[in-house]
Structures are given as structure tokens and as C-alpha cells.
Design a protein around this motif. Structure first.
Motif, PDB file in Angstrom:
ATOM      1  N   THR B  34      -6.953   2.563   0.307  1.00 24.59           N
ATOM      2  CA  THR B  34      -8.032   3.442   0.750  1.00 24.59           C
ATOM      3  C   THR B  34      -9.308   2.656   1.050  1.00 24.59           C
ATOM      4  O   THR B  34     -10.361   3.268   1.246  1.00 24.59           O
ATOM      5  CB  THR B  34      -8.315   4.506  -0.328  1.00 24.59           C
ATOM      6  N   GLU B  35      -9.191   1.339   1.079  1.00 21.50           N
ATOM      7  CA  GLU B  35     -10.350   0.460   1.316  1.00 21.50           C
ATOM      8  C   GLU B  35     -11.488   0.818   0.365  1.00 21.50           C
ATOM      9  O   GLU B  35     -12.663   0.763   0.727  1.00 21.50           O
ATOM     10  CB  GLU B  35     -10.831   0.544   2.771  1.00 21.50           C
ATOM     11  N   SER B  36     -11.104   1.228  -0.840  1.00 17.53           N
ATOM     12  CA  SER B  36     -12.133   1.650  -1.788  1.00 17.53           C
ATOM     13  C   SER B  36     -12.966   0.464  -2.261  1.00 17.53           C
ATOM     14  O   SER B  36     -12.485  -0.676  -2.335  1.00 17.53           O
ATOM     15  CB  SER B  36     -11.485   2.345  -2.991  1.00 17.53           C
ATOM     16  N   ALA B  37     -14.212   0.738  -2.568  1.00 16.96           N
ATOM     17  CA  ALA B  37     -15.171  -0.266  -3.033  1.00 16.96           C
ATOM     18  C   ALA B  37     -16.411   0.514  -3.448  1.00 16.96           C
ATOM     19  O   ALA B  37     -16.507   1.720  -3.184  1.00 16.96           O
ATOM     20  CB  ALA B  37     -15.489  -1.251  -1.913  1.00 16.96           C
ATOM     21  N   PRO B  38     -17.393  -0.157  -4.077  1.00 14.74           N
ATOM     22  CA  PRO B  38     -18.576   0.590  -4.531  1.00 14.74           C
ATOM     23  C   PRO B  38     -19.342   1.303  -3.413  1.00 14.74           C
ATOM     24  O   PRO B  38     -19.791   2.419  -3.592  1.00 14.74           O
ATOM     25  CB  PRO B  38     -19.430  -0.497  -5.191  1.00 14.74           C
ATOM     26  N   THR B  68      -5.919  11.047  -8.178  1.00 11.49           N
ATOM     27  CA  THR B  68      -6.137   9.647  -7.845  1.00 11.49           C
ATOM     28  C   THR B  68      -7.434   9.507  -7.076  1.00 11.49           C
ATOM     29  O   THR B  68      -8.219  10.444  -6.955  1.00 11.49           O
ATOM     30  CB  THR B  68      -4.917   9.098  -7.071  1.00 11.49           C
ATOM     31  N   GLY B  69      -7.685   8.309  -6.554  1.00  8.84           N
ATOM     32  CA  GLY B  69      -8.896   8.069  -5.780  1.00  8.84           C
ATOM     33  C   GLY B  69      -8.686   6.832  -4.919  1.00  8.84           C
ATOM     34  O   GLY B  69      -7.532   6.507  -4.575  1.00  8.84           O
ATOM     35  N   GLY B  70      -9.715   6.055  -4.752  1.00  2.11           N
ATOM     36  CA  GLY B  70     -10.917   5.764  -5.502  1.00  2.11           C
ATOM     37  C   GLY B  70     -10.638   5.659  -6.999  1.00  2.11           C
ATOM     38  O   GLY B  70      -9.513   5.611  -7.447  1.00  2.11           O
ATOM     39  N   VAL B 195       2.253  -0.702  -0.389  1.00  4.30           N
ATOM     40  CA  VAL B 195       2.500  -0.045   0.898  1.00  4.30           C
ATOM     41  C   VAL B 195       1.520  -0.619   1.919  1.00  4.30           C
ATOM     42  O   VAL B 195       0.329  -0.769   1.630  1.00  4.30           O
ATOM     43  CB  VAL B 195       2.324   1.483   0.756  1.00  4.30           C
ATOM     44  N   ARG B 196       2.043  -0.970   3.070  1.00  7.66           N
ATOM     45  CA  ARG B 196       1.214  -1.659   4.064  1.00  7.66           C
ATOM     46  C   ARG B 196       0.319  -0.675   4.810  1.00  7.66           C
ATOM     47  O   ARG B 196       0.571  -0.290   5.950  1.00  7.66           O
ATOM     48  CB  ARG B 196       2.100  -2.423   5.051  1.00  7.66           C
ATOM     49  N   ARG B 197      -0.712  -0.273   4.133  1.00  9.02           N
ATOM     50  CA  ARG B 197      -1.717   0.591   4.743  1.00  9.02           C
ATOM     51  C   ARG B 197      -3.071   0.135   4.221  1.00  9.02           C
ATOM     52  O   ARG B 197      -3.143  -0.630   3.254  1.00  9.02           O
ATOM     53  CB  ARG B 197      -1.459   2.073   4.377  1.00  9.02           C
ATOM     54  N   GLY B 198      -4.144   0.586   4.809  1.00  8.38           N
ATOM     55  CA  GLY B 198      -5.474   0.229   4.333  1.00  8.38           C
ATOM     56  C   GLY B 198      -5.698  -1.262   4.335  1.00  8.38           C
ATOM     57  O   GLY B 198      -5.308  -1.978   5.248  1.00  8.38           O
ATOM     58  N   PRO B 232      -3.468   9.977   2.881  1.00  9.10           N
ATOM     59  CA  PRO B 232      -4.883   9.921   3.271  1.00  9.10           C
ATOM     60  C   PRO B 232      -5.519   8.552   3.026  1.00  9.10           C
ATOM     61  O   PRO B 232      -6.521   8.419   2.334  1.00  9.10           O
ATOM     62  CB  PRO B 232      -5.529  10.999   2.402  1.00  9.10           C
ATOM     63  N   THR B 233      -4.899   7.527   3.560  1.00 10.41           N
ATOM     64  CA  THR B 233      -5.403   6.169   3.400  1.00 10.41           C
ATOM     65  C   THR B 233      -6.471   5.901   4.460  1.00 10.41           C
ATOM     66  O   THR B 233      -6.689   6.709   5.356  1.00 10.41           O
ATOM     67  CB  THR B 233      -4.235   5.171   3.514  1.00 10.41           C
ATOM     68  N   VAL B 234      -7.100   4.753   4.337  1.00  6.38           N
ATOM     69  CA  VAL B 234      -8.222   4.433   5.235  1.00  6.38           C
ATOM     70  C   VAL B 234      -8.013   3.041   5.822  1.00  6.38           C
ATOM     71  O   VAL B 234      -7.627   2.117   5.109  1.00  6.38           O
ATOM     72  CB  VAL B 234      -9.560   4.476   4.454  1.00  6.38           C
ATOM     73  N   ARG B 235      -8.248   2.925   7.099  1.00  5.30           N
ATOM     74  CA  ARG B 235      -8.116   1.616   7.768  1.00  5.30           C
ATOM     75  C   ARG B 235      -9.323   1.428   8.674  1.00  5.30           C
ATOM     76  O   ARG B 235      -9.597   2.287   9.514  1.00  5.30           O
ATOM     77  CB  ARG B 235      -6.820   1.597   8.581  1.00  5.30           C
TER      78      ARG B 235
END
Ligand code: SF4
Lengths: 199, 277
Positions: B34-38, B68-70, B195-198, B232-235
């Protein structure tokens, strides 16, 4: 009447207001529409909302597609309505479809409000139809009784219902395409040019 | 009995509903889907919405909830929301396990009496290997948190995410010895592929999966309903929509029935043959 804006085909196309879904981004429920590559822009924007796409596309197909109302009449409805609402996308696309459906060059131009339709269309049923389209698409409130009577004199009840739904559906698509700035396809523009129509 | 409940009973529809509580995180793992970060967009799911989803999931016949999240524990309301959600269904929360200071642990204590379990990520028995993916001191922080949570009486599971070539048999054996030492039994340790996403896709990590290869677990985020929590992943900062089922998530029966239709093979798109111009 000639209220339609003529578009300069050489002008740079503007980007649509929202993203067109692609084969890579198409949601699951819309995947079939992207199986052979990028679909038309209407399909590609409706795919933004898959649950709406799921019901809207079959509805649009049932309304605009082949039915008991003759194809020629349906294309008169779609092209005329689109011209009245000044939808570049739908006027372009349905100039081509109407021509393929057998409408003559002058008939198409008349529906596009480039010629006087009263002079071009002589069949009374088609005159009643165009009067009805103009009243539904442009009018407010009740339809003038003479226009309504002319319509029901020439078209039976199921046809009146379907034609009226078709006008409304075309208006919805016209506003969708115009509001979201969907560009006419290159193949449509090329065909319009070949057939001697403005874009 | 709803069609959803029947499908769950028959084993054709997974019985868990997932929720993305948020998208921001205090970590920024190399493989994060999900490319999560602060600093990222938080995309919060409202706590009342989470409780509504749990209630409707229970009514439809779902068996449990995953959150889940984040990093869900960045949300101050989470302990209270978990208590409310778990009134309806047993609840599993995925966490990086790095935020459990004394204050947070005290807030979590009441959850020990409820059907709530935490699943904490730990990717290697070697601190340096784990921390290379998950950030400095992650290993030590997690190893410290697990016994403290367990001492409260909270069920803890451990999830190991990694490339098969990064976790050989010896690593696996050492990891299992470690989780047993921490009091986590074998059945509560899961190993899963990347999993190859984000972000994983950006750095060429993990495996590609077709939707059919991923369990059809209904997953709700603030952006809609998706096929699986891998949906709902993010790229590149953009939400992935390829596994989107619907933007509408209320009532829950709406996306749930669309998902059921998808897995029953009535695949969509036939209508596209109409050839709209
Ligand atoms: S993988 Fe989990 S812990 Fe790591 S950055 Fe993503 S959300 Fe945070």
C-alpha cells in the motif's frame, strides 16, 4: 435552425475530465469490456463505477441497440437529440452510424441542424417523430398537444414509450460525454471527413 | 439463510470480511503493498463505518473480521472500535507491533476478554535481515512487544512475509523456535509470499497473482469494496482498481452479492458486446 457548434478538427483534443479506465485498471465487473483492448470512452468512464457499469451498460445496450423500433427511426432519434444537445462525441459517432443505417447525406445534415428538416423529411411519421424529439429534448413542462397527437397518430404505444426513453437516454449520454469532455475517436473523425461531414 | 451464508457454509465464499482502517504507517517496508509510510494520504475508514460493516457482516453470515492498513494502531480510537467490532464477530488485527508502549498496552487490556487477536509481522529470525525490510530496530521492538501482549492475555499470531529464497529451511526452523519461545504456537505462525503490488512491484519483489489465485475475501476500504485485502493496494500514489468490486459499500450486501456473483462464474462484461459507439 443551425445552433450546432462546428468543431475545428485540427484543434488539439482536450483531456477528459476523469480518467478513462484501461485494460490494466479495469475493475473486475468491467473486465469483459476490456478483453479486446481499450473500449470506447463511454464504456471506459462508466467502468470507474463498476456497480453502475454493471446495470448501465445493459440498459444502454437495450435502449440504443436493435429492437422492435426500426433502426432508421432509432438513429433519427439519437442523432437529432445529440445535435440539439450539441454533443460533439455523439453527433460524430452517430453521423457515422446513421449513414451506415441508410440515412441519406441531406437527411443526416438536416438532423444535425445544418439543413431545414421540414424540407428534407417528407414522411409524416418521421415528421411527427422529429417534432416529438425536439419537444422532449428541448421543451419544458407538458408537450404541445398537436405534437403529442401527431406522434400517437403515427406510432403505437410501445414505440412512443421506447422512443421517449431513447431520447432521455441519449440526453444522459450527451451530457455525460460533453460534461466529461470525451473526445471523438480518430476513426470517427476520419470517417466524417471522408463522408463530407464536419466534426 | 442468505445466499452469502449458504456460500460460506458450502465453502465457496471465504467467511472473512477485511477492512482497511487506514493507509498511513510509522514504518515504510520495502515490500509494502500500500506504499504506506508516515506522510501518505491516510484514507481513513470511519470507526462507525467499521462497526456498521461488522454488524452487517454478521447478519449476512460472515464468520470473522480482519482489520489491516497501514498501521491500524496509529488510530487512537482503535481499541474501543475493536471492542465494538468484536461484539459482532471474532476479529483479527494486522499490526507491525511497534506501537505498544505502556499507555497503549493499558488501553488494550480489556480486549483480552474479547475475541480479538493481533497478527504481528516478523520476517526473519535474524534482526539485520528483518530490519533491512522493515526498518531499524523493528526486530527488537517486536520481540519485546509480543510477550507483553501475551502477558495481558491477548492472542498473538506471527506473520512472516518474504521471498522463498530469503527464508531457507534453517531460517524457517530458527524462526519457529523463536515464535515458540515467545509463546506463539505453530498454528498461529503463518508464512506468506510477497505479492507483487505496490512498493514490491517497484523494486521487483514478490510474485504476480491472477485474481482467481487469491482467496475471494471481501475487503472494504474508504475507496470501495475489493476482491481480497490484496485489492486496494497503491502504486505510484494511485489506488489500484483492477480488483475493485464496487465503489458502494453500504449496505454490505451489495458488494457481497457482487463478489458472490463473480466467484460463481457469472463473469461480467458480456454486456460490452453491445458495442456502444
Ligand atoms: S508493510 Fe505494514 S508495517 Fe510495513 S509499511 Fe506497509 S503497512 Fe506499514
Amino acid at each position: 435552425m443551425n445552433s450546432m457548434r462546428v468543431v475545428d478538427a485540427a484543434a488539439p483534443a482536450t483531456s477528459p475530465l476523469v480518467a478513462l479506465m484501461t485494460p490494466a485498471t479495469a475493475p473486475l465487473l468491467t473486465r469483459g469490456a476490456f478483453a479486446d483492448g481499450q473500449p470506447d470512452p463511454i464504456t471506459a468512464v462508466l467502468a470507474q463505477v463498476p456497480e453502475l457499469f454493471d446495470v448501465a451498460l445493459p440498459f444502454i445496450g437495450a435502449t440504443l441497440g436493435p429492437s422492435f423500433v426500426p433502426l432508421r427511426a432509432k438513429e433519427i432519434v439519437i442523432l437529432r437529440t445529440s445535435a440539439l444537445l450539441e454533443c460533439e462525441y455523439c453527433v460524430g459517432a452517430h453521423t457515422v452510424v446513421a449513414t451506415d443505417a441508410g440515412l441519406g447525406h441531406d437527411e443526416v445534415r438536416a438532423l444535425r441542424a445544418e439543413l431545414d428538416w421540414v424540407a428534407v423529411f417528407t414522411d409524416n411519421a418521421e415528421r411527427a417523430l422529429i417534432g416529438w424529439i425536439d419537444a422532449i429534448a428541448l421543451g419544458r413542462g407538458r408537450v404541445d398537444e398537436s405534437i403529442a397527437t401527431a406522434m400517437t397518430d403515427h406510432w403505437d404505444d410501445p414505440a412512443v414509450v421506447e422512443i421517449t426513453v431513447l431520447i432521455g437516454t441519449t440526453m444522459m449520454l450527451n451530457r455525460l460525454c460533453t460534461g466529461l469532455g470525451l473526445p471523438p475517436g480518430a476513426d470517427t473523425l476520419e470517417r466524417l471527413s471522408t463522408d463530407g461531414f464536419s466534426a | 439463510m442468505s445466499a452469502i451464508a449458504e456460500a460460506i457454509d458450502a465453502g465457496t465464499l471465504p467467511g472473512r470480511v477485511w477492512m482497511y482502517a487506514d493507509y498511513h504507517c510509522n514504518l515504510a517496508c520495502t515490500y509494502c503493498l500500500t506504499e504506506s509510510a508516515p506522510g501518505v494520504s491516510k484514507r481513513l475508514l470511519d470507526p462507525d463505518e467499521m462497526i456498521r460493516i461488522a454488524r452487517e457482516a454478521a447478519e449476512l453470515g460472515y464468520r470473522d473480521i480482519g482489520i489491516t492498513g497501514g498501521e491500524p494502531f496509529l488510530l487512537r480510537h482503535l481499541p474501543e472500535t475493536l471492542a465494538a467490532v468484536s461484539e459482532y464477530l471474532p476479529t483479527l488485527v494486522l499490526t507491525n507491533g511497534t506501537l505498544f508502549n505502556e499507555t497503549r498496552l493499558a488501553e488494550l487490556a480489556p480486549l483480552a476478554r474479547l475475541p480479538v487477536a493481533l497478527q504481528i509481522s516478523l520476517d526473519s529470525p535474524d534482526p539485520d535481515v528483518n530490519d533491512e525490510m522493515r526498518g531499524p530496530d523493528n526486530f527488537a521492538t517486536v520481540i519485546d512487544a509480543i510477550p507483553r501482549l501475551r502477558d495481558l492475555g491477548i492472542t498473538v499470531r506471527i506473520a512472516t512475509t518474504g521471498e522463498p529464497d530469503r527464508l531457507d529451511e534453517d531460517d524457517h526452523a530458527r524462526l519457529c523456535a523463536l515464535h515458540r519461545e515467545l509463546g506463539v504456537p505453530d498454528e498461529d505462525h503463518i508464512v506468506r509470499p510477497i505479492v507483487r503490488r505496490g512498493r514490491a512491484a517497484d523494486v521487483g519483489l514478490g510474485q504476480d497473482f491472477a485474481p482467481e489465485q487469491i482467496p475471494a475475501e471481501l475487503c472494504i476500504s474508504v475507496d470501495g469494496a475489493f476482491w481480497s485485502p490484496f485489492g486496494p493496494t497503491v502504486r505510484g500514489g494511485e489506488l489500484d482498481t483492477d480488483l475493485l468490486i464496487s465503489r458502494t459499500t453500504a449496505p454490505l450486501s451489495r458488494p457481497a452479492n457482487l463478489l458472490l456473483r463473480l466467484i460463481q462464474g457469472r463473469l461480467p462484461g458480456d454486456a460490452a458486446a453491445i458495442g456502444i459507439r
